[in-house]
Enzyme design. Structure first.
Site, mmCIF file in Angstrom:
data_model
loop_
_atom_site.group_PDB
_atom_site.id
_atom_site.type_symbol
_atom_site.label_atom_id
_atom_site.label_comp_id
_atom_site.label_asym_id
_atom_site.label_seq_id
_atom_site.Cartn_x
_atom_site.Cartn_y
_atom_site.Cartn_z
ATOM 1 N N ASN A 1 9.610 -0.499 -0.140
ATOM 2 C CA ASN A 1 8.260 -0.329 0.408
ATOM 3 C C ASN A 1 7.534 0.900 -0.118
ATOM 4 O O ASN A 1 6.331 1.028 0.052
ATOM 5 C CB ASN A 1 8.326 -0.247 1.936
ATOM 6 N N THR B 1 0.821 -1.225 0.000
ATOM 7 C CA THR B 1 0.000 0.000 0.000
ATOM 8 C C THR B 1 0.852 1.270 0.000
ATOM 9 O O THR B 1 0.439 2.279 -0.570
ATOM 10 C CB THR B 1 -0.922 0.027 1.236
ATOM 11 N N ARG B 2 2.044 1.205 0.598
ATOM 12 C CA ARG B 2 2.866 2.422 0.678
ATOM 13 C C ARG B 2 3.449 2.822 -0.680
ATOM 14 O O ARG B 2 3.987 3.911 -0.839
ATOM 15 C CB ARG B 2 3.993 2.234 1.702
ATOM 16 N N MET B 3 3.328 1.954 -1.683
ATOM 17 C CA MET B 3 3.802 2.308 -3.021
ATOM 18 C C MET B 3 2.848 3.296 -3.691
ATOM 19 O O MET B 3 3.182 3.876 -4.728
ATOM 20 C CB MET B 3 3.918 1.055 -3.903
ATOM 21 N N LYS B 4 1.652 3.463 -3.116
ATOM 22 C CA LYS B 4 0.635 4.370 -3.689
ATOM 23 C C LYS B 4 0.348 4.004 -5.152
ATOM 24 O O LYS B 4 0.381 4.838 -6.046
ATOM 25 C CB LYS B 4 1.080 5.841 -3.609
#
Length: 244
Positions: A228, A15-18
């Protein structure tokens, strides 16, 4: 050398890769992150490679360049131990198994060969790839006794104040005796802060059988760095370009 297989954990969303894409198919120099890991595993003698996939697994299966790999589905993410359990049938009952992560494109065959040599030389049943870092916040810690022998690996959330003082981190990468890995996977339970099946719990189980568990510590943590977010992706790309 024993027959060697590799299981690469590649089920996460990231999710942190957007991004809507699964994390492991983001690219550096035209190759998916996980392709770099497959290459390192093959370079270190893994004859068969299996990817544990989950989030948008069809995209992962379609996008990666490595066509000679197996896939198993982890339908819900219940921890690293659960992920490896999903690959049980692939493991077989003999030889050795490398456990790797699909979002660590900086891992090299050279480092995995060094891990293997250390494992063989010391007669280990399992060897953890670890590294000393300045800031170990958030990472699982390797705990050693006063003479430097391996005691256990503990997750950050489950560590005591004293254990948090360790600056040696568990990379999540391992070389296991396959038969002992399978036996230990049957015994792990989700008795932790996350309610997940932790792969490091197999280390305690194996050690309590009187078998040898150890950690091979890298002086430089670059090879085990995960990707990440977009900043870490850009940093990894710079390092890979620099390696030429």
């Amino acid at each position: 050398m024993s027959r060697r297989k590799a299981v690469i954990l590649a089920a996460g969303k990231g999710t942190r890769m957007k991004s809507d894409l699964p994390k492991v198919v983001h690219r550096i120099e035209g190759k998916c992150l996980v392709d770099y890991v497959v290459e390192a595993a093959r370079g270190a003698g893994a004859e068969d490679v299996c990817l544990v996939v989950g989030y948008k697994h069809e995209i992962v299966e379609h996008e990666i360049a490595s066509r000679d790999v197996s896939f198993v589905l982890q339908p819900e993410q219940l921890g690293t131990g659960h992920a490896v359990k999903c690959a049980r049938e692939f493991l077989g009952n003999e030889g050795q198994t490398l456990i790797l992560f699909g979002d660590t494109p900086l891992i090299t065959a050279r480092t995995l060969k060094q891990l293997s040599e250390y494992h063989e030389k010391n007669g280990n049943t399992v060897t953890v790839l670890s590294a000393k870092v300045d800031d170990p916040t958030g990472y699982g810690r390797i705990i050693r006794d006063e003479v430097g022998a391996f005691v256990k690996s503990v997750e950050h959330k489950d560590a005591s104040e004293e254990e948090l003082l360790s600056h040696e981190i568990n990379s999540g990468m391992y070389l296991f005796d396959t038969a002992e890995l399978k036996a230990a996977l049957d015994l792990i339970r989700p008795n932790n802060a996350q309610g997940e099946y932790y792969l490091p719990d197999t280390l305690t189980i194996i050690k309590e059988k009187g078998l040898k568990v150890d950690a091979y510590a890298l002086d430089d943590a670059t090879d085990i760095s995960g990707v990440n977010d977009q900043d870490q992706l850009a940093q990894a790309a710079e390092i890979i370009k620099g390696r030429g």
